[in-house]
Scaffold this motif. Structure first.
Motif, PDB file in Angstrom:
ATOM      1  N   ASN A  31      42.251 -82.730  57.590  1.00 41.09           N
ATOM      2  CA  ASN A  31      41.061 -82.102  58.175  1.00 41.09           C
ATOM      3  C   ASN A  31      40.051 -83.113  58.695  1.00 41.09           C
ATOM      4  N   TYR A  32      40.250 -84.384  58.401  1.00 39.15           N
ATOM      5  CA  TYR A  32      39.244 -85.400  58.705  1.00 39.15           C
ATOM      6  C   TYR A  32      39.522 -86.096  60.030  1.00 39.15           C
ATOM      7  N   TRP A  53      41.707 -84.571  64.121  1.00 37.21           N
ATOM      8  CA  TRP A  53      42.558 -84.139  63.019  1.00 37.21           C
ATOM      9  C   TRP A  53      44.015 -83.952  63.421  1.00 37.21           C
ATOM     10  N   ASP A  99      35.811 -89.329  58.403  1.00 31.96           N
ATOM     11  CA  ASP A  99      34.649 -88.444  58.542  1.00 31.96           C
ATOM     12  C   ASP A  99      35.035 -87.078  57.990  1.00 31.96           C
ATOM     13  N   ARG A 100      34.542 -86.747  56.818  1.00 34.25           N
ATOM     14  CA  ARG A 100      34.920 -85.481  56.169  1.00 34.25           C
ATOM     15  C   ARG A 100      34.186 -84.276  56.737  1.00 34.25           C
ATOM     16  N   HIS A 101      33.202 -84.508  57.610  1.00 33.12           N
ATOM     17  CA  HIS A 101      32.412 -83.413  58.156  1.00 33.12           C
ATOM     18  C   HIS A 101      32.903 -82.925  59.511  1.00 33.12           C
ATOM     19  N   SER A 102      33.874 -83.619  60.075  1.00 28.06           N
ATOM     20  CA  SER A 102      34.289 -83.253  61.420  1.00 28.06           C
ATOM     21  C   SER A 102      35.787 -83.443  61.601  1.00 28.06           C
ATOM     22  N   THR A 103      36.349 -82.580  62.440  1.00 27.62           N
ATOM     23  CA  THR A 103      37.761 -82.725  62.794  1.00 27.62           C
ATOM     24  C   THR A 103      37.933 -83.535  64.078  1.00 27.62           C
ATOM     25  N   SER A 106      34.086 -89.486  66.004  1.00 29.74           N
ATOM     26  CA  SER A 106      32.795 -89.924  66.522  1.00 29.74           C
ATOM     27  C   SER A 106      32.834 -91.436  66.712  1.00 29.74           C
ATOM     28  N   ASN A 111      28.388 -91.736  60.888  1.00 30.80           N
ATOM     29  CA  ASN A 111      29.002 -90.422  60.676  1.00 30.80           C
ATOM     30  C   ASN A 111      30.172 -90.471  59.690  1.00 30.80           C
ATOM     31  N   TYR A 112      30.627 -91.669  59.360  1.00 28.22           N
ATOM     32  CA  TYR A 112      31.817 -91.798  58.525  1.00 28.22           C
ATOM     33  C   TYR A 112      31.427 -91.945  57.055  1.00 28.22           C
ATOM     34  N   ASP A 113      32.146 -91.180  56.213  1.00 30.37           N
ATOM     35  CA  ASP A 113      31.809 -91.100  54.793  1.00 30.37           C
ATOM     36  C   ASP A 113      32.596 -92.065  53.927  1.00 30.37           C
TER      37      ASP A 113
END
Length: 125
Positions: A31-32, A53, A99-103, A106, A111-113
């Motif tokens: 999903n990431y 993704w 980035d767990r918030h977006s498929t 960026s 933005n990267y976790d």
């Protein structure tokens, strides 16, 4: 939680090739959005390549376009960066990021976790 481990860096002559790998843990890896960044001594960490993704959506920094290719294998939880026609200016520590918030990827570092520990790429002239 996701852990990322890069491998494949090394010393290569200008014009040579390397393939970087990033092994990910975590059940929701597919999903990431994923990306590769790099950081040369005394410089900011910069975006190199990103992938969405499904793998269908990719993007590259202008400096590597046409030479580098990013890909992913969701079943194996792997991300790759094929680097061809390497130049001394490509010398840097290369980092894998998730980035767990977006498929969709960026180009923005913030933005990267999750980040790997990095792998050194050195290109000699």
């Amino acid at each position: 939680q996701v852990q990322l481990v890069e491998s494949g860096g090394g010393l290569v002559q200008a014009g040579g090739s390397l393939r970087l790998s990033c092994a990910a843990s975590g059940r929701t890896f597919s999903n990431y959005a994923m990306a590769w960044f790099r950081q040369a001594p005394g410089k900011e960490r910069e975006f190199v390549a990103g992938i969405g993704w499904s793998g269908a959506n990719t993007g590259y920094a202008d400096s590597v376009k046409g030479r580098f290719t990013i890909s992913r294998d969701n079943a194996q939880k792997m991300v790759y960066l094929q680097m061809n026609n390497l130049e001394p200016e490509d010398t840097a520590v290369y980092y894998c990021a998730a980035d767990r918030h977006s498929t969709f990827y960026s180009r923005t570092r913030g933005n990267y976790d999750y980040w790997g520990q990095g792998t050194q790429v050195t290109v000699s002239s």
